[in-house]
Every structure is written in structure tokens, then in C-alpha cells.
Design an enzyme around this catalytic site. Structure first.
Site, short mmCIF file in Angstrom:
data_model
loop_
_atom_site.label_atom_id
_atom_site.label_comp_id
_atom_site.label_asym_id
_atom_site.label_seq_id
_atom_site.Cartn_x
_atom_site.Cartn_y
_atom_site.Cartn_z
N ASP A 13 0.82 -1.65 0.11
CA ASP A 13 0.38 -0.41 0.23
C ASP A 13 0.99 0.75 0.14
O ASP A 13 0.24 1.50 0.51
CB ASP A 13 -0.95 0.28 0.79
CG ASP A 13 -1.71 -1.43 1.74
OD1 ASP A 13 -2.22 -1.89 -0.23
OD2 ASP A 13 -2.59 -1.69 2.07
N LYS A 16 1.98 2.10 -4.98
CA LYS A 16 2.22 0.97 -6.16
C LYS A 16 1.67 1.93 -7.33
O LYS A 16 1.92 1.86 -8.79
CB LYS A 16 2.29 -0.13 -6.27
CG LYS A 16 3.61 -0.47 -5.39
CD LYS A 16 3.52 -2.13 -4.96
CE LYS A 16 2.51 -2.82 -4.40
NZ LYS A 16 2.12 -2.14 -2.68
N GLY A 17 0.06 1.54 -7.66
CA GLY A 17 -0.73 1.84 -8.72
C GLY A 17 -1.03 3.09 -9.04
O GLY A 17 -0.81 2.94 -10.55
N GLY A 40 -4.49 -4.39 -3.49
CA GLY A 40 -5.30 -3.36 -3.87
C GLY A 40 -5.15 -2.42 -4.62
O GLY A 40 -3.66 -1.30 -3.43
N HIS A 41 -4.90 -2.19 -6.06
CA HIS A 41 -3.66 -0.09 -6.12
C HIS A 41 -4.69 0.62 -6.91
O HIS A 41 -5.74 0.23 -7.66
CB HIS A 41 -3.26 -0.87 -7.42
CG HIS A 41 -1.67 -1.91 -6.64
ND1 HIS A 41 -0.83 -3.04 -7.74
CD2 HIS A 41 -1.35 -2.83 -5.87
CE1 HIS A 41 -0.19 -3.75 -7.43
NE2 HIS A 41 -0.72 -3.22 -5.44
N GLN A 224 2.38 -6.07 -3.72
CA GLN A 224 2.68 -6.08 -1.76
C GLN A 224 3.80 -5.59 -1.71
O GLN A 224 3.73 -4.44 -1.78
CB GLN A 224 2.86 -7.38 -0.83
CG GLN A 224 1.63 -8.02 -1.25
CD GLN A 224 1.23 -9.00 -1.87
OE1 GLN A 224 1.53 -9.09 -3.09
NE2 GLN A 224 -0.02 -8.34 -2.85
N THR A 299 -7.10 -1.00 0.76
CA THR A 299 -8.21 -1.14 -0.46
C THR A 299 -9.36 -2.50 -0.76
O THR A 299 -10.19 -2.71 -1.00
CB THR A 299 -7.05 -0.82 -1.20
OG1 THR A 299 -6.31 -0.18 -1.29
CG2 THR A 299 -8.28 -0.56 -3.15
P1 GDP Z 1 -0.88 -0.08 -3.71
O1 GDP Z 1 -0.88 -0.40 -3.53
O2 GDP Z 1 1.18 0.27 -3.18
O3 GDP Z 1 -1.07 0.95 -4.72
O4 GDP Z 1 -1.13 1.56 -2.92
P2 GDP Z 1 -2.72 1.97 -2.19
O5 GDP Z 1 -3.47 1.48 -3.88
O6 GDP Z 1 -3.63 0.17 -1.38
O7 GDP Z 1 -3.28 2.49 -1.36
C1 GDP Z 1 -2.11 4.05 -1.47
C2 GDP Z 1 -3.02 5.53 -1.38
O8 GDP Z 1 -2.63 6.50 -0.98
C3 GDP Z 1 -4.07 5.05 -2.37
O9 GDP Z 1 -5.24 6.17 -1.21
C4 GDP Z 1 -4.01 6.77 -3.49
O10 GDP Z 1 -4.84 7.22 -4.03
C5 GDP Z 1 -3.19 6.77 -1.98
N1 GDP Z 1 -1.98 7.86 -2.70
C6 GDP Z 1 -1.02 7.64 -3.06
N2 GDP Z 1 -0.19 8.44 -3.51
C7 GDP Z 1 -0.22 9.46 -2.17
C8 GDP Z 1 0.28 10.48 -2.26
O11 GDP Z 1 1.63 10.30 -2.62
N3 GDP Z 1 -0.33 11.15 -1.31
C9 GDP Z 1 -1.45 10.95 -0.91
N4 GDP Z 1 -2.29 12.07 -0.20
N5 GDP Z 1 -1.81 9.94 -1.55
C10 GDP Z 1 -1.85 9.20 -1.95
P1 IMO Z 2 -0.99 -4.44 -2.44
O1 IMO Z 2 -0.66 -4.78 -3.65
C1 IMO Z 2 -0.72 -4.63 1.62
C2 IMO Z 2 -0.86 -8.33 3.65
C3 IMO Z 2 -2.25 -9.09 4.31
C4 IMO Z 2 -1.79 -9.97 5.43
C5 IMO Z 2 -0.14 -10.61 4.69
C6 IMO Z 2 -0.93 -11.59 4.30
O2 IMO Z 2 -2.17 -2.90 -2.54
O3 IMO Z 2 0.04 -3.61 -1.53
P2 IMO Z 2 -2.73 -12.54 2.37
O4 IMO Z 2 -3.89 -12.29 1.36
O5 IMO Z 2 -1.55 -12.24 0.88
O6 IMO Z 2 -2.53 -14.18 2.82
O7 IMO Z 2 -2.20 -11.79 3.72
O8 IMO Z 2 -0.42 -9.76 3.21
N1 IMO Z 2 -0.93 -8.23 2.62
C7 IMO Z 2 -0.96 -6.79 2.10
N2 IMO Z 2 -1.14 -5.62 2.72
N3 IMO Z 2 -0.97 -4.93 0.91
C8 IMO Z 2 -0.98 -5.62 -0.16
O9 IMO Z 2 -1.44 -5.44 -1.09
C9 IMO Z 2 -1.60 -6.76 0.26
N4 IMO Z 2 -1.25 -8.14 0.32
C10 IMO Z 2 -1.21 -9.05 1.11
O10 IMO Z 2 -2.46 -8.05 4.71
O11 IMO Z 2 -1.31 -9.22 6.74
MG MG Z 3 -2.58 -1.25 -2.00
#
Ligand code: GDP
Ligand code: IMO
Ligand code: MG
Length: 430
Positions: A13, A16-17, A40-41, A224, A299
Site C-alpha cells: 500500500d 504502487k498503483g 489493491g492498487h 505487496q 483497499t
Molecule cells: P498500492 O497497493 O501500493 O497501490 O497502494 P494503495 O492504492 O493500496 O494505497 C495507497 C493510497 O494512497 C491510495 O488511496 C492512493 O490513492 C493514495 N496515494 C498514493 N500516492 C499518494 C500521495 O502522494 N499522497 C496522498 N495523500 N495519497 C496518495
Molecule cells: P498491495 O499490492 C498490504 C498482507 C495481509 C496479511 C499478509 C498475508 O495492495 O500493496 P495474504 O492474503 O496475502 O495471504 O495476506 O499480507 N497483504 C497486504 N498488505 N498491501 C497488500 O497488497 C497486501 N497483500 C497482502 O494484510 O498481513
Molecule cells: Mg494496496
């Protein structure tokens, strides 16, 4: 030509997305190479939010080829639910723009059942998984009993393989006092979805090798993060795949020499979802404040993310174990308005100072962070698109992080929106 792998540098989180979507304008193909719909991206484009789990984050841009590599575990029902959901947002996915590795392993309904049953059982370690069946599916792959996407072409083979797979899982379900699953619960569903999945399948390694040979730019999208890596993460509180740059090669069918730049995505602070050690976690109002400003809710599962200060020891370790060339530092704007900021520069354990996270789980849980305190800034960084728009204290914070993690910042993200990025160094032009 340069190919870039984007990977998470913390516990997932990191954003990356958003960064993959931004970089995808410079690439021809975007490839997912590990994980599954546990990811969840989030992308925010022209005020519209897209949430992707299995689809590569280049799909929204159009005109790019998206690839789901052999290293991904695919729940076909989740995949088509996602394709239908994004179609409702105006993004059409067809076999012309999405190609799926024929040798990718499928997540079956039994995998989610086993995942959730184990998590609920008192006798097994609770990881806090996403409950999506990721672990059991990868276990089946390594145990050589998985159903692969290409198997769906042959109904007889599917039936025989499901029977063999259930022999294993039903023994486990009996042991956990759970109802058994029959082949009848799975095979008809698989055969029903097969005609929809089969047109997307191909040996993607051929396409990727040819594209690389022709000088096309390939962008690899990790899921991840380094500390969730099954080898180098906070085991057993990890996911069931390798999240590092090496997996981009293994999980897609290109050699490691094809990956020229590894961009680690790192938040300006730290978060984690699920259980497991987290040395810089803040279980106080500061942690609450970061979570609130950063909207730190999962997400995929909607769970509240645990929040803490930036852990430079952990990220430095990730830089080394994942082979990171440069960092995209995200969510700097979330730190706007804090009087002071802390960075973890080492760990204290039994009177000793450590500059890395020890492997033993019990020790990981006991290390105490050693902090350095930096002044915060009262001006805003939100939406900044150049260095000159950043307050001096914010620049100082970023420069200090670079020193401590032993890696340069290539990109800075200052809001969820696609265009709010500061480009320091183009990963495609190393
Ligand atoms: P990922 O799993 O690595 O793709 O990240 P997620 O999408 O799960 O979580 C990142 C969250 O931070 C999302 O809600 C994005 O919209 C948000 N986000 C990404 N870059 C920034 C940033 O520079 N500032 C803020 N405030 N939010 C961001
Ligand atoms: P993105 O790509 C954050 C965490 C789960 C749990 C552990 C194992 O959005 O960054 P699993 O279901 O993979 O066997 O769970 O890994 N986890 C993540 N945490 N972002 C993710 O993906 C995750 N995918 C799995 O919360 O602790
Ligand atoms: Mg995520």
C-alpha cells in the site's frame, strides 16, 4: 531499451498503483508478476477513482498491452468481476489488450475456504490474511497439484485434477472440523468460466521476449512489499510470494538481465495491515492522525491500517534484499503540519544497537526503535509538482531519508492524483 520493475519497499500500500499508472505513459506493456487479488492498487484520474486488484495498473490509460504473468495466482471469478466493474467505469478490457499466462495457477473456491478456516482456528498462527486463498493456492503450486489456467481447455483433466487436489484439502478441513468440499462444488463452476478465460491465454513469455527484443518498454508492477516477502519479510507474517525484483523475471518468463531499473515505492511514513511486528508503530494520537490524514484503510478488506514513523532501517534492508535502484517517495503531503517528525535510524535490543531487522520473529517483536527527530513544516506540499514548491524542511526530510536508506529518490508523489508527481530522475532513462 530500459525496462523498469516497480515494487513495494515496505508492507504494501505504498502507492504502487498510482506510480505504475503514471509511468505507464512511458511504457508499452505493463506486467503483473506475483500476488493475486490480495493486492489493491488505487488510481485517481480526472477525479475518478479506480481500484485494481488483478488487472495491471496500465489498463486505464488505453493503448497499452497488459499482461498477467505466470507468477500471479488468478481467481477467475474475481478477475471477471473486476473486468465487469471497470467496464462500468468506461474501461473496456478484451483479449486484445489483456494477455494472461497460460501457465498461471488458479485460485479455486476451496483455497479461500481453507485460508479463512485456518485464520479462524485457534491452533494455527493468525496472519491477518486477506482471506482470498492466496496462501493455499501458492502451496498447491509448489506441491505440484494446482490447476493451471491452460488446464481449463480439457474438461476431463480438470475433473481429475480437482479430485486429486481435494484429497489433500479435505483431509485438512476434516482436521479443522469444517465441512468437506466436493468436486461438484468446483468443476462445473470452472467449466462454466473456461470459455470466458481461455481467449485471454497465451505463452506470455514469448510475447515479452519478442517485445524486449524489439526494444519495447516493459513496466513490471509488483504487489505487496519487501517486508511481506516470503523470504525476506517478517515471516510468518508475510504473503506467500516473493515480492522483490527477481520475481519480475521468474513471474513473467523474461531473464533477470531484462530488468534494468528497480523502482521501490516507499511511503514517507510506515503502514501495515494485518498482524505481525511493526517496530515504529504509533498506538497513540499521532498514529491516529497519520491514519486519518492519509486515509489509511485497506483497499481490499477495508481494514484500518496500522501507522507509524518512517523506518529507515527496514527500507534500507528492502533496498538491499530487493535490489532497489531508486525510490518513489509517496504521501509526503500526509506529513504536512506536523511540528516534528521522527525517523527510525536503528534498533535497540538487549542493550545492543542493530542496523538491520533480525530474522527471529520474537526478536522482531522486541526491537525498540532509535529515533532521530527532524523539524516538520507548516506549509503545504500537497499537489506540488516541482522541488521549488516544497518547503525547505520537507526537502531536508527527503534528503535525510535518502542518506539513511542509501538510495536516491527518483520520484516524489504529493497527492493521490495522477499528475501530482515530482520527477527527479526518469527510471526509463538511467
Ligand atoms: P498500492 O497497493 O501500493 O497501490 O497502494 P494503495 O492504492 O493500496 O494505497 C495507497 C493510497 O494512497 C491510495 O488511496 C492512493 O490513492 C493514495 N496515494 C498514493 N500516492 C499518494 C500521495 O502522494 N499522497 C496522498 N495523500 N495519497 C496518495
Ligand atoms: P498491495 O499490492 C498490504 C498482507 C495481509 C496479511 C499478509 C498475508 O495492495 O500493496 P495474504 O492474503 O496475502 O495471504 O495476506 O499480507 N497483504 C497486504 N498488505 N498491501 C497488500 O497488497 C497486501 N497483500 C497482502 O494484510 O498481513
Ligand atoms: Mg494496496
Amino acid at each position: 531499451m530500459t525496462n523498469v520493475a516497480v515494487i513495494g519497499g515496505q508492507w504494501g500500500d505504498e502507492g504502487k498503483g498510482k506510480i505504475v499508472d503514471w509511468l505507464s505513459s512511458r511504457s508499452d506493456i505493463v506486467v503483473r508478476f506475483q500476488g493475486g487479488h490480495n493486492a489493491g492498487h488505487t488510481l485517481v484520474i480526472d477525479g475518478v477513482t479506480y481500484k485494481l486488484s488483478l488487472l495491471p495498473s496500465g489498463v486505464v490509460r488505453g493503448g497499452k498491452i497488459s499482461v498477467i504473468g505466470n507468477g500471479v495466482v488468478i481467481d477467475p471469478w474475481a478477475l471477471f468481476a473486476e473486468i465487469d466493474a471497470i467496464a462500468a467505469q468506461g474501461v473496456t478490457i478484451t483479449p486484445d489488450c489483456l494477455r494472461i499466462a497460460e501457465n498461471a495457477v488458479l485460485i479455486l473456491p476451496i483455497h479461500g475456504i481453507v485460508d479463512r478456516a485456518r485464520e479462524a482456528n485457534n491452533g494455527t498462527v493468525t496472519i491477518g490474511t486477506t482471506g482470498r486463498g492466496i496462501g493455499p493456492a501458492y502451496e498447491d503450486k509448489i506441491a505440484r497439484r494446482a490447476i493451471r489456467a491452460c488446464d481449463l481447455a480439457d474438461p476431463d483433466e480438470v475433473a481429475a485434477k480437482v479430485e486429486a487436489l481435494l484429497l489433500h484439502h479435505n483431509a485438512l478441513l476434516r482436521g479443522l472440523n469444517q465441512p468437506e468440499v466436493s468436486a461438484q462444488d468446483i468443476v462445473p463452476k470452472l467449466l462454466a468460466i473456461a470459455p470466458r478465460l481461455l481467449p485471454y491465454l497465451e505463452p506470455v513469455w514469448l510475447r515479452l521476449n519478442a517485445a524486449h527484443h524489439q526494444g519495447q518498454r516493459i513496466l513490471f508492477e509488483g504487489a505487496q512489499g519487501a517486508m511481506l516477502d516470503v523470504d525476506h519479510g517478517t515471516y510468518p507474517f508475510v504473503t506467500s510470494s516473493n515480492t522483490g525484483a527477481g520475481q519480475a523475471a521468474t513471474g513473467s518468463g523474461l531473464g533477470p538481465g531484462a530488468i534494468n531499473y528497480v523502482l521501490g515505492i516507499v511511503k514517507a511514513y510506515t503502514t501495515r495491515v494485518g498482524m505481525g511486528p511493526f517496530p515504529t508503530e504509533l498506538q497513540d494520537e499521532v498514529g491516529e492522525r497519520i491514519g486519518k490524514i492519509g486515509h489509511e484503510f485497506g483497499t481490499v478488506t477495508g481494514r484500518k491500517r496500522r501507522c507509524g514513523w518512517f523506518d529507515a532501517v527496514m527500507v534500507r534492508q528492502a533496498v538491499k534484499t530487493s535490489g532497489i535502484s531508486g525510490i518513489a517517495l509517496t504521501k509526503l503531503d500526509v506529513l504536512d503540519g506536523f511540528t516534528e517528525l521522527k525517523i527510525c535510524t536503528g534498533y535497540r535490543l538487549d542493550g545492543q544497537v542493530l542496523d538491520y531487522l533480525p530474522a527471529r520473529s520474537k526478536l522482531q517483536a522486541r526491537v525498540e526503535p532509535i529515533y532521530e527527530t527532524l523539524p516538520g513544516w507548516s506549509d503545504t506540499t500537497a499537489g506540488a509538482r516541482s522541488w521549488s514548491q516544497l518547503p525547505a524542511a520537507a526537502i531536508k526530510y527527503v534528503r535525510r531519508l535518502e542518506e539513511l536508506i542509501d538510495c536516491p529518490v527518483a520520484l516524489l508523489s504529493t497527492s493521490p492524483k495522477r499528475e501530482d508527481v515530482i520527477l527527479v530522475h526518469d527510471p526509463f532513462a538511467p
